[in-house]
Each structure stands twice: as C-alpha cells, then as structure tokens.
Design an enzyme around this catalytic site. Structure first.
Site, PDB file in Angstrom:
ATOM      1  N   TYR A 186      70.976  29.857  14.664  1.00 14.44           N
ATOM      2  CA  TYR A 186      69.483  29.061  14.541  1.00 14.44           C
ATOM      3  C   TYR A 186      70.086  27.798  14.735  1.00 14.44           C
ATOM      4  O   TYR A 186      70.992  27.318  14.164  1.00 14.44           O
ATOM      5  CB  TYR A 186      69.019  29.000  12.919  1.00 14.44           C
ATOM      6  CG  TYR A 186      67.907  28.250  12.584  1.00 14.44           C
ATOM      7  CD1 TYR A 186      66.712  28.444  13.293  1.00 14.44           C
ATOM      8  CD2 TYR A 186      68.077  27.329  11.775  1.00 14.44           C
ATOM      9  CE1 TYR A 186      65.757  27.455  13.024  1.00 14.44           C
ATOM     10  CE2 TYR A 186      67.004  26.554  11.390  1.00 14.44           C
ATOM     11  CZ  TYR A 186      65.997  26.451  12.130  1.00 14.44           C
ATOM     12  OH  TYR A 186      64.861  25.545  11.698  1.00 14.44           O
TER      13      TYR A 186
ATOM     14  N   ARG B  85      63.970  20.961 -12.559  1.00 20.03           N
ATOM     15  CA  ARG B  85      64.892  20.763 -11.270  1.00 20.03           C
ATOM     16  C   ARG B  85      66.089  21.911 -11.827  1.00 20.03           C
ATOM     17  O   ARG B  85      66.643  22.246 -10.833  1.00 20.03           O
ATOM     18  CB  ARG B  85      65.407  19.484 -11.267  1.00 20.03           C
ATOM     19  CG  ARG B  85      66.590  19.433 -10.172  1.00 20.03           C
ATOM     20  CD  ARG B  85      66.782  18.153  -9.397  1.00 20.03           C
ATOM     21  NE  ARG B  85      66.528  16.901 -10.284  1.00 20.03           N
ATOM     22  CZ  ARG B  85      67.573  16.465 -11.128  1.00 20.03           C
ATOM     23  NH1 ARG B  85      68.671  17.068 -11.160  1.00 20.03           N
ATOM     24  NH2 ARG B  85      67.318  15.197 -11.795  1.00 20.03           N
TER      25      ARG B  85
ATOM     26  N   LYS C 261      60.458  33.117   5.733  1.00 20.93           N
ATOM     27  CA  LYS C 261      59.940  33.858   7.067  1.00 20.93           C
ATOM     28  C   LYS C 261      59.635  35.294   6.329  1.00 20.93           C
ATOM     29  O   LYS C 261      58.682  35.354   5.744  1.00 20.93           O
ATOM     30  CB  LYS C 261      61.293  33.999   7.801  1.00 20.93           C
ATOM     31  CG  LYS C 261      62.040  32.863   7.989  1.00 20.93           C
ATOM     32  CD  LYS C 261      61.098  31.783   9.318  1.00 20.93           C
ATOM     33  CE  LYS C 261      61.559  30.387   9.189  1.00 20.93           C
ATOM     34  NZ  LYS C 261      62.944  30.381   9.723  1.00 20.93           N
TER      35      LYS C 261
ATOM     36  N   ASP D 250      73.571  35.168   7.749  1.00 19.57           N
ATOM     37  CA  ASP D 250      72.045  34.737   7.448  1.00 19.57           C
ATOM     38  C   ASP D 250      71.262  35.973   7.945  1.00 19.57           C
ATOM     39  O   ASP D 250      71.222  36.328   9.282  1.00 19.57           O
ATOM     40  CB  ASP D 250      71.986  33.640   8.514  1.00 19.57           C
ATOM     41  CG  ASP D 250      70.449  33.273   8.801  1.00 19.57           C
ATOM     42  OD1 ASP D 250      69.576  33.963   8.182  1.00 19.57           O
ATOM     43  OD2 ASP D 250      70.045  31.940   8.980  1.00 19.57           O
TER      44      ASP D 250
END
Ligand SMILES: *Cc1c(COP(=O)(O)O)cnc(C)c1O
Length: 376
Positions: free
Chosen positions: A99, A47, A196, A171
C-alpha cells in the site's frame, strides 16, 4: 469456538444494566470518578478507553487468535503505531508493491527520525535474505499485495525474520482472518485497515494492530494509542463491531464472486493480464492454496491500449463505481497508478477492482460491455 461463532459472540453479551442485545453506543468523552477518586467501573476518559472500543478490540483479537488488539482511527494510524515501536537507526524491509500510504510513512515522517527502509520483492525469500542487515528489526508484508495481488510465503518470512532477530508484521487487510491466519504462520504483529472488509459497508474509517503475545509490544502500543491519540470514536467502534458479525459470510461470497469475475474477464480480447491468486495462471496460486482458505475479493486487470483504454473501461462501467478503497458490499473500479504518487510503479494500463456482493453474472456482464466498448 470457531470463527463464525466468534464473529458474533466474542467480547459481546447483552448490556448488564438494561439487557439490551445490541450494545449501547457510548458517546461520553468522560466518566464519573468514585468518591475516593478511583475508577472502579474501568473508564475515565474516552481517548484512553471506552466500552465500545474494548469490545471491538476483544473481538478482533479473538478472530486473529492474538493476545490483544489496539484499535486506532485508520489503517494508517495502525501502521504508524507499528513503526513507532522502532528506534532511530532501525531498518525496515517492506514489500515492493505494498500500500503506497505505508511507503509514504516510511519515506516521510519515519525517515526523518532516522528509521531506514528498503523495498524488496517479498515473494522471493532469497532476495529478502540478501537485504536483511544487522539493523533490520521489522519485515512488513502485505499478502495478497496491493495492487498486484502477489502472494508472499508468510511462514518463510517469519522464519527469516526470527533468524535475524527481527519481527514479521503482516498487513492482513486484503485477506482478513477469515481467509488467512498470519499468527499461525509465525507473524508477530497483524495490522488491518478496518475501513475495508471489517467495516465492509464503506461508512467507517478504522485500523487495528493485533499482537501475538501479551508482551512489551502490546503494552507500548496501548500507551501509544492513548498518548498519540489517533483513536476511533464510540460510534466508529459500534459500527465496526456490528459489521464483524457478517465478515465471514461477506468475504467468502465476495471471494467467490471475484473468482468468477477473474475467470470471465481473463477470456476477454481486450484484457492482457488478470492478477488474481485464485487463477491457476497466477504465480502465487499454489502458495495461496496452502495459506489461504479462499483467494479474496480484490483483483487487477491490465487492458489493451494503455492508460486511455483503462480510463475508458472505468468510465464505461455502469454497476462498478469509480472510486478508491475496497472491501465494501458494492463493487469499485479504480485506475490505480493515477491515485498513487508520481513515482508509482503500478502499470498505467491497470485497473484495480474491489468485488462486492452483487450477483457475479451482473458484474461480469457490466465489465464485458465496458471492455467491448473500447477499440484499442
Ligand atoms: C487502505 C489500506 C491501508 C490504509 O488504511 P486507511 O484506513 O485508509 O488509513 C493500509 N493497508 C492496506 C492494504 C489498505 O488497503
């Protein structure tokens, strides 16, 4: 080094223990301690870090020319990491058509802990200036935006933010560092949904925050990554690092295809509007020419006959897949308003297209037959 070279070589070298050219996928969740209790080999628990993640972060930071990058399990985890840099009472200004998941975070969990926000047309610097107040700490911009592909003046927004003691977060998912360099235009933070274009094959979820400086923000984001724990797996990191090598080639060809598709469908009698910054008729075209090297592979079109006609066109395509998301090698078509929330401001007759790597003429032929088939 130039971007194409960095996409292949940044933070990547043959594996020192075996000479393997392709990096090993490290799936181990835990790492051996030294006899004295130390961790001289750099890792102790997955992690908090693993070799594949470090390589991915180094490569993305290099592509964005940032000081460092923090990889997370999704683009949404990346935007949440940025908002978690804020404190109760802080105010965020966000684009009107960004978004919808980003808006949902601000309206839901972050509103509940006292972070306020306003939505503003980021393409109008004067409107943004009017809405900045003394609590404003962050401007959040997407350019080109989702789903109307509007283009915001990143340098102007950065100047405005800095004049008011705020930061600009961009973004950059739709443009990628290949087409647009937000740090060169003054942004402080760059965010991607790596699900994406960076992933590019519709088979891995991820997100990343890149910082311009190696300062307090990067330190806090790194802590956030380990403490809140929305981390990508070793396999996710491996897939993403592998995909970065072809990002420059993919996004440029996809942009070229999108321009051809946009020009062709704009001529169709059943299309009332095409939103694509590469078209001279797009209000952001001149600005996009100055801050992008190509116009990206997302476009939206509005069809004659409203929502039923839009659904009929999506149902009539053979090559485009009806699906959400974007950035993969295969072209997608989506009725956007019905995917977003009930209060969506997206026009009901709008279809959003993610243009892939098929031959542009095949895509044009497919859309043309689907558009021919409706009788609005
Ligand atoms: C998809 C997307 C996101 C959210 O990313 P996930 O990986 O789906 O969580 C954020 N911003 C933009 C522009 C996106 O397209």
């Amino acid at each position: 080094m130039r971007l194409e070279t960095l996409a292949i070589h940044a933070a990547h070298a043959p594996d020192p223990s075996t000479g393997a050219l392709a990096p090993p996928i490290v799936l181990s969740t835990t790492f051996e301690r030294d006899p004295d209790g130390g961790y001289s080999r750099g890792h102790y628990y997955a992690r908090n870090g693993n070799p594949g993640r470090a390589g991915l972060e180094g490569a993305i930071a290099a592509l964005e020319t940032g000081a460092g990058a923090v990889a997370l399990a999704s683009g949404s985890a990346a935007s949440a990491a940025v908002f978690s840099l804020l404190a109760p009472g802080d105010h965020v200004l966000v684009g009107g058509d960004c978004y919808y998941g980003t808006i949902n975070q601000l309206q839901g969990p972050f509103a509940r802990i006292g972070i306020t926000h306003g939505r503003v047309d980021m393409t109008r610097l004067s409107s943004v200036a009017e809405r900045i107040n003394r609590q404003t700490r962050l401007l959040w911009v997407e350019s080109p935006s989702n789903p109307l592909l509007s283009v915001a003046d990143l340098a102007g927004l950065a100047r405005l933010a800095h004049e008011h003691g705020a930061q600009l977060a961009c973004d950059n998912t739709f443009a990628t560092p290949v087409l647009q360099r937000p740090f060169a235009l003054g942004a402080d933070l760059v965010v991607h949904s790596t699900t994406k274009y960076m992933g590019g094959h519709s088979d891995v979820m991820g997100g990343v925050v890149v910082t311009r400086e190696a300062g307090e923000d990067l330190k806090r984001l790194r802590t956030h990554q380990g403490v809140l724990g929305a981390v990508p797996s070793g396999f996710d990191c491996w897939l993403l690092r592998r995909s970065l090598a072809t990002l420059p080639l993919r996004i440029r060809q996809q942009s070229e295809n999108a321009l051809a598709v946009a020009r062709a469908v704009a001529q169709h009698r059943n299309v009332t509007a095409v939103h694509y910054p590469g078209l001279e008729s797009h209000p952001g075209h001149a600005l996009a020419r100055t801050q992008m090297s190509a116009f990206g592979a997302m476009l939206s079109l509005q069809v004659r006959g409203g929502e039923p006609a839009a659904f009929a066109v999506a149902a009539g395509t053979r090559l485009f897949t009806r699906a959400t998301s974007l950035g993969g090698v295969e072209s997608l078509i989506e009725h956007r308003a019905s995917v977003e929330s009930a209060e969506s401001r997206t026009p009901r007759d709008l279809l959003r297209l993610s243009i892939g790597l098929e031959h542009a003429q095949d895509l044009i032929d497919d859309l043309t037959q689907a558009l021919d088939g409706i009788n609005p």
